[in-house]
Design an enzyme around this catalytic site. Structure first.
Site, PDB file in Angstrom:
ATOM      1  N   LYS A 186       0.883  -1.169   0.000  1.00  0.00           N
ATOM      2  CA  LYS A 186       0.000   0.000   0.000  1.00  0.00           C
ATOM      3  C   LYS A 186       0.919   1.218   0.000  1.00  0.00           C
ATOM      4  CE  LYS A 186      -3.924   2.273   2.171  1.00  0.00           C
ATOM      5  NZ  LYS A 186      -3.489   3.610   1.852  1.00  0.00           N
ATOM      6  N   GLU A 236      -0.764   4.309  -8.075  1.00  0.00           N
ATOM      7  CA  GLU A 236      -0.400   5.194  -6.962  1.00  0.00           C
ATOM      8  C   GLU A 236       0.979   5.777  -7.284  1.00  0.00           C
ATOM      9  OE1 GLU A 236      -2.505   5.651  -4.341  1.00  0.00           O
ATOM     10  OE2 GLU A 236      -1.270   6.360  -2.679  1.00  0.00           O
ATOM     11  N   PHE A 239      -1.473  -0.586 -10.396  1.00  0.00           N
ATOM     12  CA  PHE A 239      -2.053  -1.778  -9.758  1.00  0.00           C
ATOM     13  C   PHE A 239      -3.332  -2.270 -10.418  1.00  0.00           C
ATOM     14  CE2 PHE A 239      -3.212   1.851  -6.989  1.00  0.00           C
ATOM     15  CZ  PHE A 239      -4.599   1.814  -7.130  1.00  0.00           C
ATOM     16  N   LYS A 244      -7.483  -2.907   3.107  1.00  0.00           N
ATOM     17  CA  LYS A 244      -6.153  -2.396   3.431  1.00  0.00           C
ATOM     18  C   LYS A 244      -5.796  -2.801   4.847  1.00  0.00           C
ATOM     19  CE  LYS A 244      -8.290   2.029   4.429  1.00  0.00           C
ATOM     20  NZ  LYS A 244      -8.488   3.403   4.042  1.00  0.00           N
TER      21      LYS A 244
HETATM   22  P1  ATP Z   1      -6.167   5.835   2.873  1.00  0.00           P
HETATM   23  O1  ATP Z   1      -6.429   7.189   3.490  1.00  0.00           O
HETATM   24  O2  ATP Z   1      -5.854   4.751   3.830  1.00  0.00           O
HETATM   25  O3  ATP Z   1      -5.195   5.916   1.728  1.00  0.00           O
HETATM   26  P2  ATP Z   1      -8.482   5.937   1.182  1.00  0.00           P
HETATM   27  O4  ATP Z   1      -9.771   6.316   1.785  1.00  0.00           O
HETATM   28  O5  ATP Z   1      -7.754   6.932   0.404  1.00  0.00           O
HETATM   29  O6  ATP Z   1      -7.543   5.342   2.300  1.00  0.00           O
HETATM   30  P3  ATP Z   1      -8.924   3.241   0.419  1.00  0.00           P
HETATM   31  O7  ATP Z   1      -9.631   2.762  -0.759  1.00  0.00           O
HETATM   32  O8  ATP Z   1      -9.521   3.001   1.725  1.00  0.00           O
HETATM   33  O9  ATP Z   1      -8.686   4.787   0.150  1.00  0.00           O
HETATM   34  O10 ATP Z   1      -7.428   2.688   0.481  1.00  0.00           O
HETATM   35  C1  ATP Z   1      -6.712   2.461  -0.641  1.00  0.00           C
HETATM   36  C2  ATP Z   1      -5.882   3.659  -1.081  1.00  0.00           C
HETATM   37  O11 ATP Z   1      -4.535   3.304  -1.018  1.00  0.00           O
HETATM   38  C3  ATP Z   1      -6.186   3.964  -2.511  1.00  0.00           C
HETATM   39  O12 ATP Z   1      -7.134   4.993  -2.653  1.00  0.00           O
HETATM   40  C4  ATP Z   1      -4.825   4.315  -3.124  1.00  0.00           C
HETATM   41  O13 ATP Z   1      -4.679   5.720  -3.195  1.00  0.00           O
HETATM   42  C5  ATP Z   1      -3.817   3.769  -2.147  1.00  0.00           C
HETATM   43  N1  ATP Z   1      -3.019   2.617  -2.638  1.00  0.00           N
HETATM   44  C6  ATP Z   1      -1.681   2.485  -2.475  1.00  0.00           C
HETATM   45  N2  ATP Z   1      -1.243   1.331  -2.970  1.00  0.00           N
HETATM   46  C7  ATP Z   1      -2.301   0.679  -3.490  1.00  0.00           C
HETATM   47  C8  ATP Z   1      -2.481  -0.575  -4.143  1.00  0.00           C
HETATM   48  N3  ATP Z   1      -1.479  -1.402  -4.357  1.00  0.00           N
HETATM   49  N4  ATP Z   1      -3.739  -0.893  -4.520  1.00  0.00           N
HETATM   50  C9  ATP Z   1      -4.780  -0.080  -4.299  1.00  0.00           C
HETATM   51  N5  ATP Z   1      -4.676   1.120  -3.675  1.00  0.00           N
HETATM   52  C10 ATP Z   1      -3.448   1.509  -3.279  1.00  0.00           C
END
Ligand code: ATP
Length: 582
Positions: free
Chosen positions: A273, A323, A364, A446
């Site tokens: 992540k 990302e 990704f 996550k």
């Molecule tokens: P956070 O604040 O934890 O980043 P979020 O609300 O932005 O969460 P979520 O969908 O909950 O979004 O968490 C996934 C986020 O992590 C994605 O929006 C993306 O920006 C980021 N990310 C980083 N690496 C990856 C990956 N390998 N696959 C998907 N998302 C990823």
């Protein structure tokens, strides 16, 4: 269509706080709109003139609106400012001024929605010499033919602050009611069934219809198009395209690997992540375009990415999900998101910034390839395609690190590796899942290290005293519940005295001052636009805030220019977190 018809809807909707009522009023209006040729009028319902994917803005300041009011009503700018200070809403000032003028002239309003769309769209396009004068003319032409109430809503629309309370959810449900099936129709259809069975069927069908509309909207980000397709009962034909940005798929949270496997199945894909920002990358015959997750087109800010895409990815047309992460150009060590966030907004010295704050793109997912949507393909197939078309080049563009495993031990080892490399944790993904734009679905979860944080929006602020007089130093933040914003606490720590990645009193004050809605003593109300990450120690119940909760020891850790108020934490998420820890 006469603007007065729309204004009637605004007024009726603003006068009720019941969501169901609002939806019904809107649905009635949409039935009328069905007969109109120009379905773009639907944008005006939410105070817009362009579809949501379109990032053109009217860019009209309070100052310019005051000049237009001066031209159309004859009142001096000084007088208008005086009334503005008293009423705190330029819309209401416009209403008053027009009322006073109309008493003298007594003409009836002939303003149409089409004319408003036409003039306001021109506002966004005018450039060059005489821009200010031409803008004033376009606005005052509309104001001159407005009734008092029309002037109120028109002025608010021009300033991008309609304040009627028509959110995405309500509009979606109103489309269902006006174009698909009403409850009455469903009652009739299932009238042969027993009551409990009938209610179940009606509720299931209503939900399904709402999902159909939502899915179409998440792909198109255009209510006029969705409405038109819903009227024709052809929502399923709404497809994604490289032409416009679509909403990204979001994930859920798992507390450990056992839960992660439970949610996404075994075996699962685990990926780093990355601690950066989401980038949707579109390529077609017109070139490469890059969008943030709030659908802003940031292609100009990332010439490096445009170059990498052309060089390292094979294909005529595609949409990639990725990302972007920053790294130190000398040591090559990865850096946290905050240190590169300025690259998203910066409009000048781009080449210099590319060198100082280089980024690596980690791809990704792929949603579209050479003319074909891949949304329904299983993730493992999409990933296999990525492997075929991407030439990995570290520090430029590559596939996200991934392993496939059924073992908690291996997953944990992978997690430690991710954290060691400066990333936030890992994502666990279901290998068979499709890609669902716009939804926070459990196709992936996550897993992050220990930390409590929420993304929230600033809704109020307070000026400091003494050494910090003139700066905003204390900020009220809110979460969302449906279309409402609910306060969850006041934050006054985490900011620095000196400029440091925008998180200083000065930086924050500068950003917020342009968003001030009203001022009362030291307190100011802020347009809910600026999203911040707030970390906290725990959550308490609190009658002091509208959400019913308060974050204890909250601290700013990040500005999130890549996120919009649609992305902030929901009341439900806060409630869940509270319940999990009490
Ligand atoms: P956070 O604040 O934890 O980043 P979020 O609300 O932005 O969460 P979520 O969908 O909950 O979004 O968490 C996934 C986020 O992590 C994605 O929006 C993306 O920006 C980021 N990310 C980083 N690496 C990856 C990956 N390998 N696959 C998907 N998302 C990823």
């Amino acid at each position: 269509m006469k603007y007065s018809e729309l204004v009637k809807v605004y007024k009726e909707i603003a006068s009720t706080s019941k969501t169901l009522e609002k939806t019904k009023i809107l649905a009635e209006f949409l039935k009328k709109l069905k007969k109109e040729k120009n379905k773009d009028i639907i944008y005006l319902l939410r105070g817009k003139v362009f579809p949501d994917y379109d990032e053109r803005e009217l860019g009209i300041s309070t100052q310019l609106t005051i000049k237009a009011l001066n031209k159309s009503t004859g009142h001096s700018a000084k007088e208008i400012v005086k009334r503005f200070k008293k009423l705190g809403d330029l819309g209401k000032v416009a209403e008053e001024l027009v009322k006073e003028k109309k008493q003298k002239t007594l003409s009836s309003s002939k303003l149409t929605c089409e004319k408003i769309l036409q003039n306001l769209r021109k506002l966004a396009e005018i450039t060059g010499a005489g821009t200010v004068e031409r803008r004033i003319s376009l606005i005052s032409e509309l104001l001159t033919s407005s009734s008092p109430l029309e002037a109120r809503y028109l002025t608010r629309t021009i300033l991008g602050n309609l304040r009627v309370g028509i959110g995405e959810g309500i509009l979606r449900d109103a489309i269902v009611l006006s174009c698909l099936e009403t409850k009455e129709n469903l009652e009739k259809r299932f009238s042969g069934l027993q009551k409990s069975e009938r209610l179940k069927k009606i509720s299931a069908e209503t939900k399904e219809n709402a999902e159909l509309v939502q899915e179409a909207y998440d792909k198109a980000n255009d209510f006029a198009l969705v409405f038109e397709q819903a009227c024709k009962k052809k929502l399923k034909d709404v497809a994604i395209s490289t032409e416009k940005p679509l909403k990204v798929m979001l994930f859920q949270k798992a507390k450990d690997f056992e839960e992660a496997f439970k949610r996404v199945g075994k075996p699962a894909a685990f990926e780093f992540k990355y601690d950066g920002f989401r980038m949707l990358i579109h390529k077609d015959s017109k070139g490469v375009r890059i969008f943030t997750r709030r659908l802003d087109n940031v292609s100009n800010q990332f010439p490096d990415v445009v170059f990498y895409i052309k060089k390292h990815v094979k294909g005529r047309s595609f949409i990639l999900d990725s990302e972007a992460i920053g790294y130190d150009p000398k040591t090559k060590k990865y850096k946290p998101f905050q240190s590169i966030s300025q690259r998203i907004k910066r409009k000048y010295d781009i080449e210099k910034l590319v060198k100082e704050l280089p980024i690596e793109v980690n791809v990704f997912d792929i949603l579209y390839y050479n003319g074909k949507s891949l949304l329904k393909e299983p993730f493992k197939k999409r990933r296999a395609l990525l492997r075929k078309i991407i030439k990995n080049k570290k520090y430029h563009l590559k596939l996200a690190e991934q392993i496939t495993t059924s073992s908690e031990k291996d997953a944990e080892k992978f997690f430690r590796q991710a954290v060691k490399e400066g990333q936030e944790g890992v994502m666990a993904k279901n290998l068979e899942a499709p890609y669902k734009p716009g939804s926070r679905v459990g196709y992936g979860v996550k897993i992050k290290g220990e930390e409590n944080e929420f993304d929230l929006v600033i809704v109020k602020a307070e000026y400091g005293t003494g050494k910090r007089a003139g700066w905003l130093t204390s900020f009220t933040v809110a979460c969302k519940s449906g279309d409402k914003l609910l306060e969850v606490g006041k934050v006054s720590t985490g900011l620095k005295e000196k400029e440091e990645m925008g998180l200083s009193y000065r930086g924050m004050s500068k950003k917020l001052k342009s968003l001030i809605k009203t001022e009362k003593g030291r307190e100011v109300e802020i347009k809910p636009k600026l999203v911040v990450t707030v970390t906290y120690q725990n959550i308490q119940k609190s009658p002091k805030y509208a959400s019913g909760f308060a974050l204890r020891f909250p601290r700013f850790t990040r500005l999130r220019p890549d996120r919009s108020p649609d992305d902030i934490a929901t009341l439900n998420e806060i409630k869940k977190e509270y319940e999990a820890t009490h």
